[in-house]
Write a protein that holds these residues in place. Structure first.
Motif, PDB file in Angstrom:
ATOM      1  N   ARG A 157     -28.632 -25.536 -12.559  1.00 27.32           N
ATOM      2  CA  ARG A 157     -28.706 -24.673 -11.394  1.00 27.32           C
ATOM      3  C   ARG A 157     -28.202 -25.172 -10.059  1.00 27.32           C
ATOM      4  NH1 ARG A 157     -30.880 -19.438  -9.923  1.00 27.32           N
ATOM      5  NH2 ARG A 157     -31.543 -19.684  -7.788  1.00 27.32           N
ATOM      6  N   GLY A 158     -28.901 -26.486 -10.046  1.00 29.27           N
ATOM      7  CA  GLY A 158     -28.657 -27.252  -8.679  1.00 29.27           C
ATOM      8  C   GLY A 158     -27.028 -27.529  -8.578  1.00 29.27           C
ATOM      9  N   ARG A 159     -26.096 -27.706  -9.562  1.00 33.70           N
ATOM     10  CA  ARG A 159     -24.763 -27.857  -9.410  1.00 33.70           C
ATOM     11  C   ARG A 159     -24.130 -26.668  -9.047  1.00 33.70           C
ATOM     12  NH1 ARG A 159     -24.057 -33.289  -9.217  1.00 33.70           N
ATOM     13  NH2 ARG A 159     -24.688 -34.403 -10.646  1.00 33.70           N
ATOM     14  N   ILE A 160     -24.596 -25.512  -9.426  1.00 35.04           N
ATOM     15  CA  ILE A 160     -24.094 -24.247  -9.098  1.00 35.04           C
ATOM     16  C   ILE A 160     -24.350 -24.158  -7.548  1.00 35.04           C
ATOM     17  CG2 ILE A 160     -24.237 -21.707  -9.481  1.00 35.04           C
ATOM     18  CD1 ILE A 160     -22.651 -23.170 -11.770  1.00 35.04           C
TER      19      ILE A 160
ATOM     20  N   CYS B 222     -28.109 -28.912  13.985  1.00 31.38           N
ATOM     21  CA  CYS B 222     -28.921 -29.147  12.716  1.00 31.38           C
ATOM     22  C   CYS B 222     -28.180 -29.182  11.521  1.00 31.38           C
ATOM     23  CB  CYS B 222     -29.928 -27.938  12.550  1.00 31.38           C
ATOM     24  SG  CYS B 222     -31.166 -28.200  11.378  1.00 31.38           S
ATOM     25  N   ASP B 223     -28.556 -30.232  10.662  1.00 35.07           N
ATOM     26  CA  ASP B 223     -27.914 -30.325   9.286  1.00 35.07           C
ATOM     27  C   ASP B 223     -29.197 -30.116   8.366  1.00 35.07           C
ATOM     28  OD1 ASP B 223     -25.406 -31.763  10.032  1.00 35.07           O
ATOM     29  OD2 ASP B 223     -26.622 -33.576  10.620  1.00 35.07           O
ATOM     30  N   ALA B 224     -28.688 -29.446   7.159  1.00 33.64           N
ATOM     31  CA  ALA B 224     -29.690 -28.978   6.272  1.00 33.64           C
ATOM     32  C   ALA B 224     -29.407 -29.226   4.722  1.00 33.64           C
ATOM     33  CB  ALA B 224     -29.640 -27.501   6.224  1.00 33.64           C
ATOM     34  N   ARG B 225     -30.363 -29.791   4.247  1.00 32.26           N
ATOM     35  CA  ARG B 225     -30.263 -30.306   2.752  1.00 32.26           C
ATOM     36  C   ARG B 225     -30.858 -29.415   1.922  1.00 32.26           C
ATOM     37  NH1 ARG B 225     -26.685 -32.061   5.152  1.00 32.26           N
ATOM     38  NH2 ARG B 225     -25.743 -34.183   4.992  1.00 32.26           N
ATOM     39  N   GLY B 226     -30.473 -29.191   0.671  1.00 28.10           N
ATOM     40  CA  GLY B 226     -31.321 -28.350  -0.354  1.00 28.10           C
ATOM     41  C   GLY B 226     -31.520 -29.492  -1.550  1.00 28.10           C
ATOM     42  N   LEU B 227     -32.944 -29.371  -1.807  1.00 25.17           N
ATOM     43  CA  LEU B 227     -33.171 -30.548  -2.941  1.00 25.17           C
ATOM     44  C   LEU B 227     -33.517 -29.614  -4.095  1.00 25.17           C
ATOM     45  CD1 LEU B 227     -35.843 -32.607  -1.248  1.00 25.17           C
ATOM     46  CD2 LEU B 227     -33.446 -32.803  -1.100  1.00 25.17           C
ATOM     47  N   GLY B 228     -33.236 -30.192  -5.503  1.00 26.61           N
ATOM     48  CA  GLY B 228     -33.545 -29.468  -6.488  1.00 26.61           C
ATOM     49  C   GLY B 228     -32.439 -28.219  -6.910  1.00 26.61           C
TER      50      GLY B 228
ATOM     51  N   VAL C 284     -28.649 -32.937  -5.767  1.00 29.08           N
ATOM     52  CA  VAL C 284     -29.422 -32.469  -7.056  1.00 29.08           C
ATOM     53  C   VAL C 284     -30.126 -33.832  -7.639  1.00 29.08           C
ATOM     54  CG1 VAL C 284     -28.362 -32.181  -9.308  1.00 29.08           C
ATOM     55  CG2 VAL C 284     -27.231 -31.229  -7.279  1.00 29.08           C
ATOM     56  N   THR C 285     -29.658 -35.126  -7.209  1.00 26.13           N
ATOM     57  CA  THR C 285     -30.458 -36.375  -7.727  1.00 26.13           C
ATOM     58  C   THR C 285     -31.094 -36.605  -6.482  1.00 26.13           C
ATOM     59  OG1 THR C 285     -28.472 -36.851  -8.908  1.00 26.13           O
ATOM     60  CG2 THR C 285     -30.425 -38.510  -8.663  1.00 26.13           C
TER      61      THR C 285
END
Length: 483
Positions: free
Chosen positions: A409-412, A176-182, A205-206
């Motif tokens: 915060r998304g960059r962190i 499973c691959d996972a992505r965090g939005l925002g 982030v975008t």
């Protein structure tokens, strides 16, 4: 089988007289096999977060990405789409299970994605448990089982222990691959998922970038040829397995174990043509080894799931050989490759420590960890992680780097996710002008005051066992590494 595997073991054979640890680096290379081969059957589950926090533009972009992913799948792929909030629901196919992709089912799946509305909370474990049950209904042997999920929130509707139990039950059943939005999710939760399920984690982030990312993920998933590969370890009775860790292309602790007779099998996930590297560490009582006696500490082998569903050896096995020398504690050079691996791990720890400090508002600590991370990344010439660090850095009044006070915060969160990535192009001099830095002090290996582990290098900044940062006050209160 479609892939030809090769296994290479790099293990310094000489152990100091009083050394209780023996390490090896294992490089596994998979190349496309010569001649024609049948296409590997595949099953794909797309997991979309439709919790209430996904309202508005965020959900619109996520739907666009999901539809693009469906368009990228080749005909014949088994597909299901799971919509998740505090529960999980199969929205395609309408009858449940998985449906084979063709022109008609592809349009049906996209219509059902388009009709989703936001509601409820977030329970990532329930989404994954639902995916596991769906994959279990696929009875075709040798099928690649791949999932991808995104989330914009924290896993607030289940405990960390519940998530851990579900991840353990999913390990070796699918990847499973996972992505965090925002900017309102937890990078540690994404890394827990991808570490257990042999996937990749990214911060998006975008939001408009998600479509391109999902399209790329689907194309990469379709390159997978072998659904399951295992590292086999047969240990000498005087040695115990301390840990197995993937070191490239991303760092991951491999904790799953399967006993097959006298051999321990460690799941390595699904494979396309690629190269990965692993570190194994063995513990031994030095007194049980005769000085200058050469012996095999472990026999290392590689096994794969073949198209008929059976598990068989897929590469020549190799031995890990050790010899206890009469020199106590010094005089035997450390393997440069193992030293680099430990330094790369220290870099990841520093990046996570920087992210954690920034997220809890400890700006002074975040600045200190950022400088340490940049120092380590520059010494390793790790251009990609350097670029991630420079993206959040600025020069402070003292001329030293510090975290930008206006950084998103998304960059962190992205720094936390990027901390595990080790497959990097070496940095070129033009990537960053060199800064004057005081030289590191050489000396004896450091002993961790928390867990008493001896470091492999006198330059170590972190304990490689428990993550303690050397030189910090308040040892008993110091948090462990975020992973």
């Amino acid at each position: 089988m479609g892939l030809s595997f090769a296994l290479e073991v790099d293990a310094p054979s000489d152990l100091p007289y009083d050394e209780g640890r023996a390490d090896a680096l294992i490089t596994v290379t998979a190349d496309s096999a010569a001649g024609p081969s049948a296409r590997t059957p595949s099953a794909e589950i797309l997991i979309m977060d439709r919790s209430l926090s996904m309202t508005g533009h965020k959900l619109d972009e996520a739907k666009r990405a999901m539809r693009a992913a469906i368009d990228t799948l080749r005909d014949g792929t088994l597909l299901a789409v799971v919509a998740g909030h505090h529960e999980a629901e199969v929205i395609f196919p309408a009858t449940g299970g998985l449906a084979r992709v063709d022109a008609r089912t592809r349009e049906d799946a996209k219509l059902r994605v388009a009709g989703q509305l936001p509601e409820g909370g977030t329970a990532i474990g329930k989404w994954l448990a639902h995916a596991r049950r769906l994959f279990a209904s696929v009875d075709s042997p040798g099928t690649v089982r791949h999932a991808v999920l995104y989330t914009d929130g924290k896993d607030e509707h289940e405990t960390p222990e519940q998530l851990g139990e579900i991840l353990a039950s999913c390990t070796d059943h699918f990847v499973c691959d996972a992505r965090g939005l925002g900017d309102d999710w937890r990078y540690t939760e994404l890394l827990r998922v991808t570490e257990a399920l042999h996937g990749s984690a990214e911060a998006v982030v975008t939001l408009s970038d998600l479509t391109e990312d999902f399209t790329r993920l689907m194309r990469e998933a379709q390159r997978i040829v072998v659904p399951r590969v295992y590292l086999g370890l047969r240990l000498n009775s005087r040695f115990q397995l301390a840990f197995v860790r993937q070191t490239r292309p991303v760092e991951a602790e491999l904790t799953a174990r399967q006993q097959r007779g006298e051999e321990t099998h460690v799941p390595l996930g699904s494979w396309a043509p690629q190269t990965r590297q692993y570190q194994i560490s063995l513990r031994v009582d030095p007194g049980s080894l005769t000085v200058d006696e050469t012996l095999r500490a472990a026999r290392i082998s590689l096994h794969a799931e073949f198209p008929d569903g059976t598990r068989r050896p897929c590469a020549e096995s190799a031995a890990m050989v050790v010899r206890r020398r009469s020199t106590p504690g010094f005089g035997i050079a450390r393997s440069p490759d193992l030293t680099r691996v430990e330094n790369e791990r220290e870099l990841g720890m520093a990046m996570r420590a920087c992210a954690d400090a920034q997220l809890r508002g400890d700006l002074e600590r975040a600045d200190r960890e950022l400088r340490l991370a940049i120092d380590l990344a520059e010494s390793l010439r790790d251009s990609a992680r350097l670029q991630s660090l420079y993206a959040i850095a600025t020069d402070g009044p003292d001329g030293l780097p510090r975290v930008r006070r206006d950084v998103a915060r998304g960059r962190i969160l992205g720094i936390g996710v990027d901390s595990t990535k080790t497959a990097r192009r070496p940095a070129e001099p033009q990537d960053r002008p060199p800064r004057d830095r005081p030289p590191h002090d050489a000396g004896s290996p450091r002993v961790c005051p928390r867990c008493r582990t001896t470091s492999t290098s006198p330059k170590a900044k972190f304990c490689e066992e428990c993550g303690h940062r050397f030189g910090d006050p308040g040892v008993s209160d110091e948090p462990r590494d975020a992973l």
